[in-house]
Design a protein around this motif. Structure first.
Motif, PDB file in Angstrom:
ATOM      1  N   TYR A 181       0.849  -1.205   0.000  1.00  0.00           N
ATOM      2  CA  TYR A 181       0.000   0.000   0.000  1.00  0.00           C
ATOM      3  C   TYR A 181       0.887   1.259   0.000  1.00  0.00           C
ATOM      4  CZ  TYR A 181      -3.921   3.083   1.190  1.00  0.00           C
ATOM      5  OH  TYR A 181      -4.875   4.075   1.170  1.00  0.00           O
ATOM      6  N   GLN A 191       0.980   4.147  -2.957  1.00  0.00           N
ATOM      7  CA  GLN A 191       0.755   5.569  -2.676  1.00  0.00           C
ATOM      8  C   GLN A 191       1.921   6.429  -3.137  1.00  0.00           C
ATOM      9  OE1 GLN A 191      -0.523   5.967   1.475  1.00  0.00           O
ATOM     10  NE2 GLN A 191      -2.556   6.194   0.581  1.00  0.00           N
ATOM     11  N   LYS A 203      -1.618   9.485  -3.350  1.00  0.00           N
ATOM     12  CA  LYS A 203      -2.246   9.157  -2.059  1.00  0.00           C
ATOM     13  C   LYS A 203      -3.698   8.706  -2.194  1.00  0.00           C
ATOM     14  CE  LYS A 203       1.157  10.195   0.771  1.00  0.00           C
ATOM     15  NZ  LYS A 203       1.960   9.051   1.214  1.00  0.00           N
ATOM     16  N   ASP A 204      -4.382   9.117  -3.271  1.00  0.00           N
ATOM     17  CA  ASP A 204      -5.809   8.802  -3.370  1.00  0.00           C
ATOM     18  C   ASP A 204      -6.084   7.476  -4.080  1.00  0.00           C
ATOM     19  OD1 ASP A 204      -4.702   9.882  -5.578  1.00  0.00           O
ATOM     20  OD2 ASP A 204      -6.423  11.126  -6.155  1.00  0.00           O
ATOM     21  N   VAL A 205      -5.013   6.735  -4.424  1.00  0.00           N
ATOM     22  CA  VAL A 205      -5.201   5.465  -5.138  1.00  0.00           C
ATOM     23  C   VAL A 205      -5.484   4.344  -4.134  1.00  0.00           C
ATOM     24  CG1 VAL A 205      -4.099   3.801  -6.693  1.00  0.00           C
ATOM     25  CG2 VAL A 205      -3.743   6.249  -7.039  1.00  0.00           C
ATOM     26  N   LYS A 206      -6.514   3.530  -4.438  1.00  0.00           N
ATOM     27  CA  LYS A 206      -6.902   2.437  -3.516  1.00  0.00           C
ATOM     28  C   LYS A 206      -6.294   1.123  -3.995  1.00  0.00           C
ATOM     29  CE  LYS A 206     -11.495   4.375  -2.565  1.00  0.00           C
ATOM     30  NZ  LYS A 206     -11.570   5.311  -3.709  1.00  0.00           N
ATOM     31  N   ILE A 207      -6.246   0.139  -3.083  1.00  0.00           N
ATOM     32  CA  ILE A 207      -5.781  -1.199  -3.470  1.00  0.00           C
ATOM     33  C   ILE A 207      -6.813  -2.238  -3.062  1.00  0.00           C
ATOM     34  CG2 ILE A 207      -3.305  -0.670  -3.350  1.00  0.00           C
ATOM     35  CD1 ILE A 207      -3.271  -2.133  -0.609  1.00  0.00           C
ATOM     36  N   ARG A 208      -6.777  -3.389  -3.764  1.00  0.00           N
ATOM     37  CA  ARG A 208      -7.584  -4.537  -3.313  1.00  0.00           C
ATOM     38  C   ARG A 208      -6.850  -5.830  -3.672  1.00  0.00           C
ATOM     39  NH1 ARG A 208     -12.664  -5.323  -7.636  1.00  0.00           N
ATOM     40  NH2 ARG A 208     -11.371  -6.225  -9.276  1.00  0.00           N
ATOM     41  N   ILE A 235      -5.056  -1.956  -8.324  1.00  0.00           N
ATOM     42  CA  ILE A 235      -5.188  -0.584  -7.824  1.00  0.00           C
ATOM     43  C   ILE A 235      -6.387   0.055  -8.519  1.00  0.00           C
ATOM     44  CG2 ILE A 235      -2.745  -0.294  -7.299  1.00  0.00           C
ATOM     45  CD1 ILE A 235      -2.481   1.402  -9.863  1.00  0.00           C
ATOM     46  N   SER A 236      -6.992   1.053  -7.861  1.00  0.00           N
ATOM     47  CA  SER A 236      -8.102   1.750  -8.515  1.00  0.00           C
ATOM     48  C   SER A 236      -7.537   2.428  -9.761  1.00  0.00           C
ATOM     49  CB  SER A 236      -8.733   2.767  -7.561  1.00  0.00           C
ATOM     50  OG  SER A 236      -7.731   3.613  -7.009  1.00  0.00           O
ATOM     51  N   GLY A 274     -11.523   5.061 -10.983  1.00  0.00           N
ATOM     52  CA  GLY A 274     -12.399   3.999 -10.465  1.00  0.00           C
ATOM     53  C   GLY A 274     -13.809   4.034 -11.030  1.00  0.00           C
ATOM     54  N   TRP A 299     -10.810  -1.131 -11.720  1.00  0.00           N
ATOM     55  CA  TRP A 299      -9.602  -1.682 -11.112  1.00  0.00           C
ATOM     56  C   TRP A 299      -8.636  -2.201 -12.177  1.00  0.00           C
ATOM     57  CZ3 TRP A 299      -9.031  -1.109  -5.943  1.00  0.00           C
ATOM     58  CH2 TRP A 299     -10.202  -0.876  -5.185  1.00  0.00           C
TER      59      TRP A 299
END
Ligand code: 2NL
Length: 343
Positions: free
Chosen positions: A230, A234, A239-244, A261-262, A268, A279
């Motif tokens: 993570y 970033q 910083k605003d990118v998400k992970i799954r 990542i988003s 997204g 994603w």
């Protein structure tokens, strides 16, 4: 006075007849006529001997003479410059220099340097190894059974001289070499070129660049894996990118996951890059298989570890929107020129 005017007429003819096409001739002319000890200065000195009523007239004549001398000097200098330019001599060293083209780094190098610098800040060291590997380091030690698809002749380049040698298909072989020599804690990343026997197209190539990471110590958990990756995302994408994470399978990790990542293009919402899912997949990872630790004499009841692997071309595609893998190795300056300024 009469005699002086005659002398001046003669001088004018002499000056008009002066020739020369090099800077020496022009300079000689200047010294002879216009210099501080030159003829014109000398004649000016005669002014004091001229009767008052003729001084004005004499002054006029001298001005004309001086102007003529100056014009002639300019034209001699011009001729010298022209001759110099066509002969390639007498270069004007005061001209500004031609700009030096310093070039720029290859986009894959830019991305590799960024990845390396991010993981270095987390205490990861860089490890490197050979591109021609033996079966043990590329497959067997990594818990890849003999009939595993990655060993298939279609994927792997074998070296004719020795059936035990291959072009490495991943940089896990470097990590295997480190585990052989070093005991935990181990915290390394392995960037490098790897080879797969694929038909070349926009989405596949016979070589690409990978970064793999390995962290082995006591009490290393999946939470450490998640937080490490993570942090990387970033730093790399913002910083605003998400992970799954999605469950997956790799022979050398258990459990295994793929990380998305988003989408960096649409944020997204859904676009063609993320195939309207929001994603994009960027890497594979997991907890190091205990069998692998045992292969290297690392006590799997005491130590645990996580590992991950990603393709640099993929990261580069997301960062710079490169849509054809072949561009990376065609050396087309129209492509490479767009990355000047990277480090
Ligand atoms: C991918 C997935 C992966 C690893 C690489 C690894 C290496 C050792 C031990 C355990 Cl020595 N694992 N590497 C693990 C999971 C995934 O790569 O998609 N690469 C491009």
């Amino acid at each position: 006075m009469e005699q002086l005017l005659q002398q001046i007429e003669q001088l004018k003819q002499e000056m008009n007849a002066a020739t020369g096409s090099d800077s020496d001739a022009a300079e000689q002319f200047r010294i002879k006529y216009l210099g501080t000890k030159g003829i014109i200065k000398g004649l000016m000195g005669e002014m004091k001997n001229i009767p008052n009523d003729q001084k004005k007239n004499f002054g006029q004549v001298m001005n004309d003479l001086k102007q003529l001398a100056e014009e002639k000097w300019e034209s001699l200098k011009g001729a010298a410059a022209d001759a110099g330019a066509s002969a390639g001599v007498d270069f004007d060293w005061t001209l500004p220099g031609a700009p030096v083209n310093v070039g720029g780094r290859h986009p894959i190098s830019i991305v590799r340097n960024q990845i390396v610098s991010i993981f270095k800040r987390l205490g990861f060291a860089v490890a490197e190894g050979p591109e021609i590997e033996d079966d043990w380091h590329n497959f067997t030690a990594l818990n890849m059974p003999e009939n595993h698809t990655a060993r298939d002749m279609q994927d792997t380049f074998y070296i004719l001289q020795n059936p035990d040698w291959v072009l490495r298909t991943h940089t896990s072989s470097v990590q295997a070499r480190v585990m052989e020599k070093q005991k935990p804690p181990i915290r390394i990343i392995c960037p490098g070129r790897v080879y797969r026997n694929e038909t070349i197209s926009a989405r596949a190539h016979c070589f690409f660049h990978q970064v793999e990471g390995l962290y082995i110590d006591e009490h290393v958990s999946f939470a450490d894996l998640k937080q490490t990756l993570y942090f990387f995302v970033q730093e790399m994408f913002g910083k605003d990118v998400k992970i799954r994470f999605r469950p997956s399978y790799f022979p050398f990790t258990e459990p295994s996951a793929e990380m998305d990542i988003s989408c960096t293009v649409c944020g997204g919402k859904g676009c063609s890059l993320c195939k309207h899912t929001g994603w994009v997949e960027i890497l594979g990872c997991g907890m190091v298989h205990p069998k692998m630790l045992d292969n290297f004499g690392i006590d799997s009841s005491k130590y645990t570890g996580f590992a991950f692997g990603m393709g640099m071309e993929r990261i580069c595609q997301l960062k710079y929107r490169v849509n054809d893998l072949r561009l990376y190795s065609q050396n087309d300056v129209r492509f490479l020129d767009q990355f000047t300024g990277g480090v």
